[in-house]
Write a protein that holds these residues in place. Sequence first.
Motif, short mmCIF file in Angstrom:
data_model
loop_
_atom_site.label_atom_id
_atom_site.label_comp_id
_atom_site.label_asym_id
_atom_site.label_seq_id
_atom_site.Cartn_x
_atom_site.Cartn_y
_atom_site.Cartn_z
N GLN A 91 0.82 -1.21 0.00
CA GLN A 91 0.00 0.00 0.00
C GLN A 91 0.85 1.26 0.00
N TYR A 92 1.93 1.25 0.79
CA TYR A 92 2.82 2.42 0.80
C TYR A 92 3.48 2.62 -0.56
N ILE A 93 3.89 1.54 -1.19
CA ILE A 93 4.53 1.66 -2.51
C ILE A 93 3.51 2.17 -3.53
N GLN A 94 2.31 1.66 -3.50
CA GLN A 94 1.27 2.12 -4.42
C GLN A 94 0.96 3.60 -4.22
N MET A 95 0.91 4.04 -2.97
CA MET A 95 0.65 5.44 -2.67
C MET A 95 1.78 6.32 -3.22
N LEU A 96 3.01 5.88 -3.03
CA LEU A 96 4.15 6.66 -3.52
C LEU A 96 4.14 6.73 -5.04
N GLU A 97 3.80 5.62 -5.69
CA GLU A 97 3.73 5.60 -7.16
C GLU A 97 2.60 6.49 -7.66
N ARG A 98 1.47 6.51 -6.95
CA ARG A 98 0.39 7.42 -7.35
C ARG A 98 0.83 8.87 -7.26
N ASN A 99 1.50 9.20 -6.18
CA ASN A 99 1.98 10.58 -6.00
C ASN A 99 3.02 10.95 -7.05
N ALA A 106 12.74 5.75 -13.25
CA ALA A 106 12.07 6.71 -12.35
C ALA A 106 12.36 6.34 -10.89
N GLY A 107 12.36 5.04 -10.61
CA GLY A 107 12.64 4.58 -9.25
C GLY A 107 14.03 4.95 -8.79
N GLU A 108 15.00 4.89 -9.69
CA GLU A 108 16.37 5.27 -9.33
C GLU A 108 16.44 6.73 -8.90
N ILE A 109 15.69 7.59 -9.60
CA ILE A 109 15.67 9.01 -9.24
C ILE A 109 15.04 9.20 -7.87
N GLY A 152 3.15 9.62 -10.01
CA GLY A 152 2.51 9.58 -11.32
C GLY A 152 3.10 8.55 -12.25
N THR A 153 3.84 7.58 -11.71
CA THR A 153 4.46 6.55 -12.56
C THR A 153 4.89 5.38 -11.70
#
Length: 297
Positions: free
Chosen positions: A33-41, A59-62, A43-44
Amino acid sequence: MDQALLVFITVAEKKNFTRAAEELHMTQPAVSQYIQMLERNAGTKLLDRSSKYVQLNKAGEIVYHHAKEIVGLYSRMQYLVDDLLHKATGPLAIGASYTFGEYVLPRIIARLQEQYPLIQPAITIGNTKDISEGVAGSEFEIGIVEGEFPHEKLHIEPFAEDLMDVMVSSAHRLAGQEPVAITDLAEETWIVRESGSGTRDAVESMFARLGFRPRSFMEFGSNQLIKESVEAGLGITLLSRWAVRKEIALGTLKRLHVQGTPVARRFYLITPATKFHTRAADVFRELLLLDRASIPL
């Protein structure tokens, strides 16, 4: 602290949701859930997932790079607030380049622990470039390196001198010569550190100053490996006197007397370019500067 960033960092480093959940003492659905929330914020998507592991995409590396810096800054802020009590306690992240970190730093840490037992030092050894970037990125609170690495986020100050000699195996053909000609050095295979190392910079400066370029090189990533290779007769090198004290005493390595040597260089103390430092970092710096009289050889 942003819990989502901490969860993301842990997943990225563990490369697995289950192991990250165990590390964080959370359930796996909560981690997801935390990962999904971060990805929503963001936008990718930030992670590439498979049945066995997850790994960062571009994007994750950044996000990972900046998340590490944000979490480090938050922890540092908390320790600074705690330090208003003027107690030197808590973790102290120290980065040191190889020569200082392996041969000088241990006895300074021993003195630090004797005087300030509540400080918990964590030491990382790397080359000058890596340690300097680590301090600039808030990975380390303080760094000690053997070369300058200018950076707008760093305060850099020289605090001691180091002397370096050309070293050979005691069985080497040049070991009995005195003095050794520059032309002899040019014919030898030189075993050197990698680019980005303060020791490598010192070697290159010596080549330029003495006006020669060796016929061949071997590049290794540690002083210990270089010493072992020189002892085995693979080539010659330039190393700090701190690094070869035991080998000189045992007679396995020998200094060459060459015009223009020993090579003198400086140890540099690097800290973040801010007026705020933890009490632990301040007392370590004070101890280091008090001890510097015993560092030059």
